[in-house]
Scaffold this motif. Structure first.
Motif, short mmCIF file in Angstrom:
data_model
loop_
_atom_site.label_atom_id
_atom_site.label_comp_id
_atom_site.label_asym_id
_atom_site.label_seq_id
_atom_site.Cartn_x
_atom_site.Cartn_y
_atom_site.Cartn_z
N PRO A 9 0.70 -1.23 0.11
CA PRO A 9 0.01 0.09 -0.15
C PRO A 9 0.69 1.26 0.03
O PRO A 9 0.20 2.30 -0.49
CB PRO A 9 -0.66 -0.29 1.40
CG PRO A 9 0.19 -0.64 2.32
CD PRO A 9 0.92 -1.86 1.36
N TRP A 10 1.96 1.28 0.48
CA TRP A 10 2.74 2.68 0.83
C TRP A 10 3.16 3.43 -0.26
O TRP A 10 3.10 4.69 -0.05
CB TRP A 10 3.88 2.17 1.74
CG TRP A 10 3.68 1.36 2.94
CD1 TRP A 10 3.88 0.21 3.51
CD2 TRP A 10 2.83 1.85 4.06
NE1 TRP A 10 3.49 -0.16 4.48
CE2 TRP A 10 2.70 0.97 4.88
CE3 TRP A 10 1.80 2.96 4.32
CZ2 TRP A 10 1.83 0.81 6.22
CZ3 TRP A 10 1.35 3.07 5.25
CH2 TRP A 10 1.15 2.00 6.45
N ALA A 11 3.51 2.90 -1.57
CA ALA A 11 3.95 3.61 -2.59
C ALA A 11 2.93 4.88 -3.07
O ALA A 11 3.10 5.85 -3.38
CB ALA A 11 4.22 2.97 -3.60
N GLY A 36 19.24 0.70 1.65
CA GLY A 36 18.42 1.79 1.53
C GLY A 36 17.21 1.83 2.18
O GLY A 36 16.04 2.26 1.77
N GLY A 37 16.98 0.79 3.23
CA GLY A 37 15.91 0.65 4.05
C GLY A 37 15.69 1.39 5.22
O GLY A 37 16.49 2.40 5.39
N MET A 38 14.98 1.04 6.30
CA MET A 38 14.88 1.67 7.41
C MET A 38 16.19 1.82 8.25
O MET A 38 16.71 3.01 8.70
CB MET A 38 13.93 1.05 8.30
CG MET A 38 13.70 1.81 9.39
SD MET A 38 12.56 3.41 9.04
CE MET A 38 11.12 2.80 8.56
N GLY A 39 17.06 0.68 8.43
CA GLY A 39 18.15 0.81 9.02
C GLY A 39 19.18 1.69 8.31
O GLY A 39 19.86 2.40 8.77
N GLY A 40 19.24 1.70 6.81
CA GLY A 40 20.01 2.49 6.33
C GLY A 40 19.67 3.91 6.17
O GLY A 40 20.67 5.02 6.19
N ALA A 41 18.46 4.18 6.34
CA ALA A 41 17.83 5.53 6.51
C ALA A 41 18.16 6.26 7.71
O ALA A 41 18.66 7.30 7.66
CB ALA A 41 16.28 5.42 6.10
N ALA A 63 13.92 2.20 -0.18
CA ALA A 63 12.55 1.72 0.64
C ALA A 63 11.97 0.61 -0.37
O ALA A 63 10.57 0.32 -0.39
CB ALA A 63 11.57 2.78 0.83
N GLY A 64 12.67 -0.25 -1.26
CA GLY A 64 12.04 -0.80 -2.28
C GLY A 64 12.19 -2.43 -1.43
O GLY A 64 11.50 -3.46 -2.20
N SER A 66 12.30 -4.85 2.47
CA SER A 66 11.39 -4.91 3.54
C SER A 66 10.63 -3.84 3.90
O SER A 66 9.41 -4.12 4.57
CB SER A 66 12.19 -5.93 4.71
OG SER A 66 12.66 -6.95 4.22
N SER A 67 11.17 -2.68 3.88
CA SER A 67 10.80 -1.46 4.70
C SER A 67 9.47 -1.39 4.00
O SER A 67 8.53 -0.79 4.50
CB SER A 67 11.78 -0.33 4.37
OG SER A 67 12.86 -0.62 5.34
N HIS A 68 9.14 -1.57 2.63
CA HIS A 68 7.96 -1.50 1.92
C HIS A 68 6.75 -2.45 2.24
O HIS A 68 5.61 -2.02 2.27
CB HIS A 68 8.10 -1.80 0.32
CG HIS A 68 7.26 -1.22 -0.47
ND1 HIS A 68 7.43 -1.20 -1.79
CD2 HIS A 68 6.23 -0.52 -0.20
CE1 HIS A 68 6.35 -0.38 -2.34
NE2 HIS A 68 5.68 -0.03 -1.45
N ALA A 69 7.20 -3.48 3.04
CA ALA A 69 6.34 -4.42 3.73
C ALA A 69 6.03 -4.09 5.33
O ALA A 69 5.04 -4.63 5.91
CB ALA A 69 6.79 -5.77 3.62
N ASN A 70 6.71 -2.98 5.78
CA ASN A 70 6.60 -2.94 7.20
C ASN A 70 5.28 -2.41 7.53
O ASN A 70 4.64 -1.45 6.71
CB ASN A 70 7.71 -1.63 7.42
CG ASN A 70 7.72 -1.28 9.14
OD1 ASN A 70 6.96 -1.41 9.70
ND2 ASN A 70 9.24 -0.99 9.36
N THR A 71 4.71 -2.75 8.72
CA THR A 71 3.35 -2.20 8.88
C THR A 71 3.46 -0.92 9.82
O THR A 71 2.06 -0.33 10.22
CB THR A 71 2.48 -3.33 9.74
OG1 THR A 71 3.39 -4.04 10.54
CG2 THR A 71 2.07 -4.43 8.61
#
Length: 412
Positions: A9-11, A36-41, A63-64, A66-71
């Protein structure tokens, strides 16, 4: 590794995110962040504040993974209760862990005013309900331990739960100081801010190999090399393809986001909701009037099987939602997805150096509190790279095999 299946949903909430180039040619830096996910950000943002010459790369778009699937549930409490942490690691370290989570969450709550893209970080309380009568004594003990160490939590009885929600359970902990977020927007907002602060960002730039030298690391990409004094690996669950952590376990998890509701059910303060059963169900609302339900964890299977399981597991999550809130009968999901999820056997994430990887550090925020863990890791590792000793890292050692030794109090 295929991390995600189904519809995400997030995009749609950030239709025109910042776009970053592919690395072409050679470059050098003080710190290279891989992922470039949550940890890298989180790490790139913290490094931008130190002024260190930093590069961040991702083989996908920002954010492409696992962060894209984060709830987007952010909590002080963890999959492993404070009581269990105290029993496993000793009272001092158990409380230290929870205090670090509290501090990390507060740092996340402080972010919106510092960022140019709204991350949609919203303060929330949490309701942790007893899944059965047998869980009530442990819940009472947990509340006593939380209260004795300064955490804002109340024990609610069946009547009080019923007066605030459409359902009731034998008992529940109602805790304050938590939050929800839009993970896609959060990652983009942090990296955008880091980029504006001097961090060089390269997307669709895969690290193919590394040379570990006495003075640093050379990262080879398809179109160039990066000469880094230090590397921070923030690759999420794909870290297990690089180095297998014996204490880590990967599973499949599932989530749905409903269509917008005309009105919310009886749901006190739109709190985060989860349960004592393991694996657990969890629920949250969104700013645009939807509900997210997640859980139904199961053993890791091949991605094709997970694609098939998304439909049936999503239906089961909707049924669980209606069981709590009967007024939602007939509710439909607009988005349904499954993803790889990681946890550790002792309940602590991994972060810090590893003896087999000189000049390297890892952020492995495994567990249901991964975003908060990422903030903790970013603080501890950015300080470490700046030459400040952070003994708290011993708690999260990648080579731990026994109970960590007592660590000093949190540094200011």
């Amino acid at each position: 590794m295929k991390l995600i299946s189904g519809q995400l949903p997030w995009a749609n909430t950030l239709p025109h995110p910042p776009v970053y180039p592919v690395l072409e040619g050679d470059t050098a830096c003080d710190c290279l962040i891989v992922g470039g996910g949550m940890g890298g950000a989180m790490m790139s943002y913290r490094m931008s504040l130190t002024g260190a010459d930093t590069v961040i790369i991702d083989k996908r778009s920002v954010a492409g993974g696992s962060s894209h699937a984060n709830t987007g549930l952010l909590q002080i409490a963890n999959d492993k209760s404070l009581t269990s942490c105290m029993n496993t690691f000793g009272e001092e370290n158990g409380v230290l862990f929870y205090k670090l989570c509290q501090r990390g969450l507060q740092a996340i709550l402080d972010l919106p005013e510092k960022l140019e893209i709204d991350p949609q970080i919203i303060p929330r309380s949490s309701l942790l309900y007893a899944s059965s009568l047998e869980d009530v004594p442990a819940l009472k003990l947990e509340q006593e331990n939380l209260a004795s160490h300064g955490f804002d939590s109340e024990l609610w009885n069946e009547e009080k739960i019923r007066s605030h929600y459409s359902f009731s359970r034998p008992a529940a902990l109602y805790s304050r100081g938590d939050a929800e977020t839009n993970p896609f927007r959060t990652v983009h907002s942090l990296i955008h801010k880091a980029h504006s602060g001097g961090v060089r960002v390269y997307a669709h730039t895969e690290a193919l190999s590394y040379e570990y030298r006495t003075d640093g690391v050379i990262c080879h990409t398809r179109h160039g090399r990066i000469f880094a004094k230090n590397v921070v690996f923030a690759m999420g669950y794909e870290t297990q393809e690089m180095k297998k952590d014996r204490g880590a376990e990967l599973i499949n998890t599932y989530a749905v986001m409903t269509k917008p509701l005309r009105s919310m059910p009886k749901w006190h303060e739109q709190s985060l909701i989860w349960e004592t059963a393991r694996p657990y169900l969890y629920f949250r609302t969104t700013p645009d009037g939807r509900i997210i339900a997640g859980g139904k964890d199961e053993q890791l299977t091949d991605p094709d099987r997970r694609e098939v399981r998304v439909l049936s597991q999503s239906q089961r999550l909707l049924e669980e939602l209606v069981a709590l809130f009967p007024e939602l009968q007939g509710i439909e999901a607009e988005y349904s997805w499954g993803a790889v999820f990681g946890s550790t056997r002792d309940g602590l994430p991994y972060m810090g150096p590893h003896p087999e990887y000189p000049h390297c550090y890892f952020i492995e925020g495994y567990g249901g509190n991964g975003t908060v863990y990422s903030m903790i890791a970013a603080e501890l590792l950015s300080d470490t790279l700046a030459g400040r000793h952070r003994p708290e890292l011993e708690l999260f050692s990648l080579t731990r095999t026994a109970k960590p030794s007592p660590s000093p109090a949190i540094q200011g």
